[in-house]
Write a protein that holds these residues in place. Sequence first.
Motif, mmCIF file in Angstrom:
data_model
loop_
_atom_site.group_PDB
_atom_site.id
_atom_site.type_symbol
_atom_site.label_atom_id
_atom_site.label_comp_id
_atom_site.label_asym_id
_atom_site.label_seq_id
_atom_site.Cartn_x
_atom_site.Cartn_y
_atom_site.Cartn_z
ATOM 1 N N THR A 84 0.739 -1.026 -0.074
ATOM 2 C CA THR A 84 0.011 -0.195 0.025
ATOM 3 C C THR A 84 0.843 1.296 -0.003
ATOM 4 O O THR A 84 0.571 2.250 -0.589
ATOM 5 N N SER A 88 -0.107 3.782 -3.097
ATOM 6 C CA SER A 88 -0.772 4.845 -2.579
ATOM 7 C C SER A 88 0.026 5.897 -2.057
ATOM 8 O O SER A 88 -0.562 6.930 -1.592
ATOM 9 N N GLY A 98 -4.990 -0.758 0.605
ATOM 10 C CA GLY A 98 -5.348 0.338 -0.052
ATOM 11 C C GLY A 98 -6.336 1.259 0.803
ATOM 12 O O GLY A 98 -7.167 1.835 0.146
ATOM 13 N N VAL A 99 -5.988 0.906 1.930
ATOM 14 C CA VAL A 99 -6.880 1.996 3.050
ATOM 15 C C VAL A 99 -5.722 2.466 3.985
ATOM 16 O O VAL A 99 -4.839 1.970 4.226
ATOM 17 N N SER A 105 -10.568 4.659 2.202
ATOM 18 C CA SER A 105 -9.887 4.095 1.259
ATOM 19 C C SER A 105 -8.991 5.199 0.761
ATOM 20 O O SER A 105 -9.231 6.692 0.654
ATOM 21 N N HIS A 139 -9.453 -2.068 -2.105
ATOM 22 C CA HIS A 139 -9.639 -1.282 -0.879
ATOM 23 C C HIS A 139 -10.347 -2.266 0.110
ATOM 24 O O HIS A 139 -11.581 -2.107 0.133
ATOM 25 N N ASP A 152 -13.017 -5.820 -6.268
ATOM 26 C CA ASP A 152 -12.391 -4.778 -6.304
ATOM 27 C C ASP A 152 -11.618 -4.978 -7.678
ATOM 28 O O ASP A 152 -11.616 -3.808 -8.507
#
Length: 371
Positions: A84, A88, A98-99, A105, A139, A152
């Motif tokens: 992640t 991100s 993904g959080v 999120s 997410h 997802d």
Amino acid sequence: MKNISKILTILSFVFLFACQQKENEPKKPKNIILLVSDGTGLSQISSAYFFKEEEPNYSRFENIGFIKTSSSQEDVTDSAAGATAFASGIKTYNGAVGVDADSTSVPTIVELVQDRKIRTGVVATSSIQHATPAAFYGHEVSRRFYENLTEDLYNSDIDYFAGGGLRFFTKRKDSVDLTKKLEEKGFYINTKELVGVDQMNGKSKAGFLLAETAMPKMQEDRGDFLPNATQLGIDFLNNEKGFFLMVEGSQIDWGGHANDASYAIAELIDFDNVIGKALDFAKKDGNTLVIVTSDHETGGFTLSAKKKKREDGTEYSDYSEVDVTFSTGGHSATLIPVFAYGPGSEEFKGIYENNEIFHKIMKVTGWNSKK
């Protein structure tokens, strides 16, 4: 006439200065290939220099750095939080996909580049819903929500994927066959084998699910799946707008967890062959940045002198022969190498946090700027 001459001279200088300034601007990569060798630290990489018959492809890099891998709440990260960070640009808790640390999120690089018509893909030797590949499209508050992560993937705008995990598409609690739904969405889906781009019936999206869960080990005759799926991804995604491809050598990590040196080294050598495919393309293309790193190290893998016994039964270390030892069955917090090749590769030198990988990619490509 003199004034006109002066004006022309000034304009000439301005033009030459502008051209020189443009020439000095760093070249932006059009394509990004991010290669993640799960569970791989410096000792695992070093093993390629002792156990691979050819010169390892790691030797082809000049720009090398290190990342610190701790997650938002733990000193020792897991793959979900580590991936992640790459996908991100944020630090989150172990198990999160993904959080953020507060479970909200966060957009992934795959989502952020879709408006730019950048094509995207993920490849893994695990199930495609496993922590690392899933972090680039999913997410979920827990990496264990495999069926949710499969949804997802279905709901994402990803263009290409290859790996295992078929059962989470076809043997679901809701009885929905998501492979059929993906075909309705325009995907070419193959559950038997990799094929060439010319055999995909002109589809603009493709998915290969070649195992019910994880792909077989290299020791179980997986063959060249990972190098070939990587090359296929490059061929399929390559276009004038650019592409982003993440490839994970998933099972180096599993060899480390099992304290199985032969397993880990076989997977590492397979991954090194993937590096070769990526670098060959990048060298020929000239517009591709290749980044090689890992989410964390697994096993406390060490290349040590081989222990032997004398005739009287006493033990000694034979420095002429390398052996492998482990210090843990879990992950470690050691710094992880980052190797980079191509336009923008200088940005990846130094020591920095793992989530900076994302920010550096966005910076060198210009994908973080307004269109």
